[in-house]
Design an enzyme around this catalytic site. Structure first.
Site, mmCIF file in Angstrom:
data_model
loop_
_atom_site.group_PDB
_atom_site.id
_atom_site.type_symbol
_atom_site.label_atom_id
_atom_site.label_comp_id
_atom_site.label_asym_id
_atom_site.label_seq_id
_atom_site.Cartn_x
_atom_site.Cartn_y
_atom_site.Cartn_z
ATOM 1 N N ASP A 1 0.851 -1.199 0.000
ATOM 2 C CA ASP A 1 0.000 0.000 0.000
ATOM 3 C C ASP A 1 0.886 1.248 0.000
ATOM 4 O O ASP A 1 1.829 1.344 0.793
ATOM 5 C CB ASP A 1 -0.869 -0.049 1.274
ATOM 6 C CG ASP A 1 -1.960 1.004 1.297
ATOM 7 O OD1 ASP A 1 -2.404 1.426 0.221
ATOM 8 O OD2 ASP A 1 -2.390 1.377 2.418
ATOM 9 N N ASP B 1 -8.420 1.025 6.602
ATOM 10 C CA ASP B 1 -7.364 0.903 7.606
ATOM 11 C C ASP B 1 -7.812 1.529 8.931
ATOM 12 O O ASP B 1 -7.835 0.887 9.985
ATOM 13 C CB ASP B 1 -6.092 1.599 7.080
ATOM 14 C CG ASP B 1 -4.931 1.489 8.046
ATOM 15 O OD1 ASP B 1 -5.033 0.750 9.031
ATOM 16 O OD2 ASP B 1 -3.895 2.150 7.812
#
Ligand code: 13P
Length: 318
Positions: free
Chosen positions: A81, A255
């Site tokens: 990411d 997240d």
């Protein structure tokens, strides 16, 4: 079993979105796998640059390999990411990652294209899939901090040119969301008008939505009641995920919501057990709560219940 991100996109496109969840430690890994197996959902594990250096980059690989044995029914991809060029090349070389994200969205258009193109060439030579970003999300995501004033929605015409010239496999678009727990300072929400225009120019092409935590208000209230200070935290309306999926959003990044579950569980536990100092009782509660959270998110994404169809498509014997 680790599968290629490309196959996950092919299975999901236009029908549902795959949850892309960040992990940093053992407890998140266990909760994530359990939640996805319980809800029969394919998923993407995201590892950020910060997560790779939190302990040692090999630690999360080891955890994932073990979780794969503990949960033999799981089908998932492993993704870097918000990588820069260096971390992308490192992950490509490692042979462990299914896909990498090169985030050069802070550069000008031509530099973003040139950087992304270099990573795409290196990744494709090894069969690895690449995500890039065009436009800029506001908020803070580890080393990437963008003020709301500098946030920039993706231009649909540029998106088409960017994809054609870079050969990238999926595109993270800025459509109104931002990273972190403080989204939508005004009344703005997801920009479906922009998303529709992007999909018109890139039909069938997987789009990615970053900054997609919903920052549940009950979670925030419980954190604040247990001593936290998260006044004004706000997120994305997750009842809109399925509409976004119909418009080509195939991967949805979450997240912050997982961090909120962690914060709530730990704050409440130690408030209720001021004498406590054992990390396992609270760790067990977190794993169970995180698994429940993941399973309910997968329902919102439409990925819950898709595992058997995906297994048939991939001809994987259970
Ligand atoms: P949130 O901060 O909304 O969870 O977004 C995470 C993300 O986009 C990771 O790339």
């Amino acid at each position: 079993m680790i599968v290629t991100t490309k196959k996950l996109f092919e299975a999901a496109y236009g029908k549902y979105a795959i949850g892309a969840y960040n992990i940093n430690n053992l407890e998140q890994t266990m909760g994530l796998f359990k939640g996805c197996v319980d809800s029969k959902a394919p998923f993407i594990i995201q590892i950020s640059k910060g997560a790779r250096s939190y302990t040692h980059k090999l630690m999360l690989e080891g955890l994932i390999r073990s979780a794969d044995q503990v949960f033999p029914d799981a089908l998932f991809a492993v993704h870097l990411d918000h990588g820069d060029e260096e971390s992308c090349y490192d992950c490509i070389k490692s042979g462990f990652y299914s896909s990498v994200m090169i985030d050069a969205s802070g550069e000008d258009f031509e530099t973003n294209i040139a950087t992304t193109r270099r990573v795409v060439e290196a990744a494709h030579a090894k069969g690895i899939v690449v995500e890039a970003e065009l436009g800029q999300l506001g908020g803070v995501e580890e080393h990437v901090a963008v003020s709301e004033a500098n946030a920039k929605l993706t231009d649909p015409d540029q998106a088409k040119e960017f994809v054609t010239r870079t050969g990238v496999d999926s595109l993270a678009c800025a459509i109104g969301t931002s990273h972190g727990a403080f989204k939508f300072t005004g009344t703005q929400g997801l920009r479906f008008d922009v998303l529709t225009e992007i999909q018109k120019r890139l039909p069938g092409f997987p789009l990615v939505m970053h900054g997609s935590s919903s920052v549940p208000q009950d979670e925030v209230a419980r954190i604040n009641a247990a001593g936290g200070k998260l006044q004004g935290a706000k997120g994305v309306d997750d009842t809109q995920f399925k509409r976004a999926a119909e418009l080509g959003v195939t991967k949805i990044n979450i997240d912050t919501d997982g961090r909120l579950v962690w914060t709530r569980v730990h704050r409440e536990y130690f408030l209720q057990h001021p004498e406590g100092f054992d990390l396992r009782p609270v760790g067990k509660i977190f794993m169970a709560e995180y698994a429940k959270f993941i399973a309910s998110k997968n329902e919102k994404l439409g990925s819950a219940g898709q595992l058997d169809a995906l297994r048939a498509m991939l001809q994987v014997v259970a």
